[in-house]
Design an enzyme around this catalytic site. Structure first.
Site, PDB file in Angstrom:
ATOM      1  N   HIS A  35       0.834  -1.218   0.000  1.00 43.01           N
ATOM      2  CA  HIS A  35       0.000   0.000   0.000  1.00 43.01           C
ATOM      3  C   HIS A  35       0.859   1.253   0.000  1.00 43.01           C
ATOM      4  O   HIS A  35       1.909   1.315   0.640  1.00 43.01           O
ATOM      5  CB  HIS A  35      -1.024  -0.009   1.141  1.00 43.01           C
ATOM      6  CG  HIS A  35      -0.490   0.052   2.538  1.00 43.01           C
ATOM      7  ND1 HIS A  35      -0.268   1.245   3.186  1.00 43.01           N
ATOM      8  CD2 HIS A  35      -0.166  -0.916   3.417  1.00 43.01           C
ATOM      9  CE1 HIS A  35       0.160   0.987   4.421  1.00 43.01           C
ATOM     10  NE2 HIS A  35       0.246  -0.305   4.587  1.00 43.01           N
ATOM     11  N   ASP A  45       6.008   1.789   6.827  1.00 44.27           N
ATOM     12  CA  ASP A  45       4.718   1.113   6.649  1.00 44.27           C
ATOM     13  C   ASP A  45       3.902   1.970   5.687  1.00 44.27           C
ATOM     14  O   ASP A  45       3.297   2.938   6.124  1.00 44.27           O
ATOM     15  CB  ASP A  45       4.021   0.947   7.996  1.00 44.27           C
ATOM     16  CG  ASP A  45       2.600   0.417   7.866  1.00 44.27           C
ATOM     17  OD1 ASP A  45       2.235  -0.038   6.778  1.00 44.27           O
ATOM     18  OD2 ASP A  45       1.846   0.495   8.855  1.00 44.27           O
ATOM     19  N   GLU A 101      -5.123   1.889   2.528  1.00 47.08           N
ATOM     20  CA  GLU A 101      -5.053   0.718   3.416  1.00 47.08           C
ATOM     21  C   GLU A 101      -5.315   1.114   4.856  1.00 47.08           C
ATOM     22  O   GLU A 101      -6.014   0.416   5.589  1.00 47.08           O
ATOM     23  CB  GLU A 101      -3.671   0.056   3.294  1.00 47.08           C
ATOM     24  CG  GLU A 101      -3.566  -1.294   4.005  1.00 47.08           C
ATOM     25  CD  GLU A 101      -3.059  -1.240   5.445  1.00 47.08           C
ATOM     26  OE1 GLU A 101      -3.043  -2.277   6.102  1.00 47.08           O
ATOM     27  OE2 GLU A 101      -2.714  -0.146   5.938  1.00 47.08           O
ATOM     28  N   GLU A 102      -4.749   2.246   5.254  1.00 48.67           N
ATOM     29  CA  GLU A 102      -4.729   2.596   6.683  1.00 48.67           C
ATOM     30  C   GLU A 102      -6.104   2.969   7.237  1.00 48.67           C
ATOM     31  O   GLU A 102      -6.273   3.118   8.438  1.00 48.67           O
ATOM     32  CB  GLU A 102      -3.740   3.747   6.928  1.00 48.67           C
ATOM     33  CG  GLU A 102      -2.278   3.406   6.615  1.00 48.67           C
ATOM     34  CD  GLU A 102      -1.670   2.411   7.587  1.00 48.67           C
ATOM     35  OE1 GLU A 102      -2.360   1.998   8.538  1.00 48.67           O
ATOM     36  OE2 GLU A 102      -0.511   2.020   7.379  1.00 48.67           O
ATOM     37  N   HIS A 111       3.757   3.926  12.311  1.00 48.07           N
ATOM     38  CA  HIS A 111       2.645   4.837  12.634  1.00 48.07           C
ATOM     39  C   HIS A 111       3.101   6.000  13.507  1.00 48.07           C
ATOM     40  O   HIS A 111       2.280   6.670  14.126  1.00 48.07           O
ATOM     41  CB  HIS A 111       1.446   4.092  13.259  1.00 48.07           C
ATOM     42  CG  HIS A 111       0.719   3.211  12.281  1.00 48.07           C
ATOM     43  ND1 HIS A 111      -0.635   3.024  12.307  1.00 48.07           N
ATOM     44  CD2 HIS A 111       1.168   2.488  11.231  1.00 48.07           C
ATOM     45  CE1 HIS A 111      -0.982   2.204  11.315  1.00 48.07           C
ATOM     46  NE2 HIS A 111       0.099   1.863  10.664  1.00 48.07           N
TER      47      HIS A 111
HETATM   48 CO    CO Z   1       0.792  -1.148   6.474  1.00 50.62          CO
END
Ligand code: CO
Length: 346
Positions: free
Chosen positions: A65, A174, A203-204, A314
């Site tokens: 992603h 990420d 995605e998140e 994150h």
């Molecule tokens: Co991810």
């Protein structure tokens, strides 16, 4: 392809969910020489096809992603401060006093907080949430702020990529780590499978882009590439970490979104062992990935997850081990070279 230069470029680009254009442009240019078809679908997913070296190949979807967690401006105060919301999962405790870049012009700002000099002892212990915080872009009135940014503009952490020798640090590993692995796989192809590479949006905020991409592609199997939680820094009691840096790609057996197809998990483990590539099994039950949507599309898609362990995801800065990323690329290359329909035989 210089994977570290690409990771740096992707890491420093803004790409909060729904606003992945800058990341997509970098990837499109990076992969164009290696693919036979390239398109952007209705939601913004970048989808490329690399034809197989054999007749009647398996259709394999490999996905990463493009989006990252971040912030969205909801309004400007009369004093020129920006109220904001989170886009995706961010721990409120890490927000105060962080430098950010807002909107497409990358307006520099800081998430404002009272200096410690002015805080009472009770206040010092309080966790400030988004409602208590404002982004300060140096404007002193609503009008001035609104000349620079608009409602709906995204903000990202203002983080410079750095090479730390055996490791690198930067924003949004990420899943820019996964995007880099996927681009490197295309550069190393073609393979005896028809490779459908998906760089997915959103995605998140609920695994949205990958779902429609998988529907359109209708693959025989899918592998989601991730930058996943490594929590090996602060060890408590006798707990073993979810994943660890320097121990190789993390293979998922089950997370909160998917039970990985056991045939694919077995195949990935065998592939790693035959090729002498270290791997680790991620602690089951933690996190969720796009595989959680992909495997439920149409009549079901056998799906697996392969991830580069990353610390502090994150947050404003994540950190990964270069060798883990190289091993992840090697494992995926080996897997795409040797996978056959027999792997899915019942
Ligand atoms: Co991810």
């Amino acid at each position: 392809m210089d994977t570290w230069a690409l990771l740096k470029q992707l890491s420093e680009a803004p790409g909060v969910s729904g606003d992945e254009g800058a990341v997509r442009a970098i990837l499109k240019e990076a992969i164009a020489p290696y693919v036979d078809e390239i398109r952007v679908d209705a939601l913004g997913n970048l989808i490329a096809v690399q034809r197989a070296t054999v007749e009647d190949p398996l259709r394999v979807m490999v996905e990463a992603h493009m989006d990252e967690v971040g912030l969205m401006v909801i309004r400007a105060d009369k004093d020129g401060y920006l109220q904001f919301q989170k886009v995706g999962g961010i721990d409120d405790r890490i927000l105060p006093a962080k430098a950010v870049r807002v909107g497409k012009d990358a307006i520099p700002g800081v998430i404002g907080i009272k200096p410690i000099h002015l805080l009472g002892s009770a206040e010092r212990k309080k966790v400030l949430g988004v409602d208590d915080l404002r982004i300060d872009i140096g404007a002193s009135s609503r009008e001035e702020a609104e000349r620079l940014v608009k409602r709906g503009d995204r903000a990202v952490f203002d983080t410079t990529f750095a090479d730390l020798g055996p490791r690198v640090k930067g924003k949004a590993f990420d899943d820019r780590a996964g995007c880099t692995v996927l681009a490197a796989l295309l550069a190393a192809g073609p393979y005896p499978v028809e490779l459908h590479a998906v760089f997915a949006v959103q995605e998140e905020i609920g695994l949205r882009g990958a779902r429609v991409a998988a529907y359109g592609i209708d693959p025989d199997l899918a592998i989601a590439l991730e930058g996943t939680v490594a929590d090996d820094l602060l060890k408590e009691k006798d707990e073993s970490p979810t994943t660890e840096l320097g121990k190789g790609p993390a293979l998922t057996a089950m997370d909160r979104s998917v039970i990985v197809d056991p045939r694919l998990l077995r195949f990935l483990i065998q592939t790693a062992e035959q090729a002498g590539i270290p791997y680790q099994i991620k602690q089951p039950g933690v996190g969720g990935t796009d595989a959680g949507r992909i495997h439920l599309v149409r009549e079901g898609v056998p799906s697996a997850v392969v991830a580069v362990p990353c610390r502090y995801i994150h947050g404003p800065v994540s950190l990964l081990d270069k060798q883990d990323m190289d091993w992840t690329i090697q494992l995926m290359e080996a897997a795409l070279k040797r996978i056959s329909p027999d792997v899915l035989a019942r």
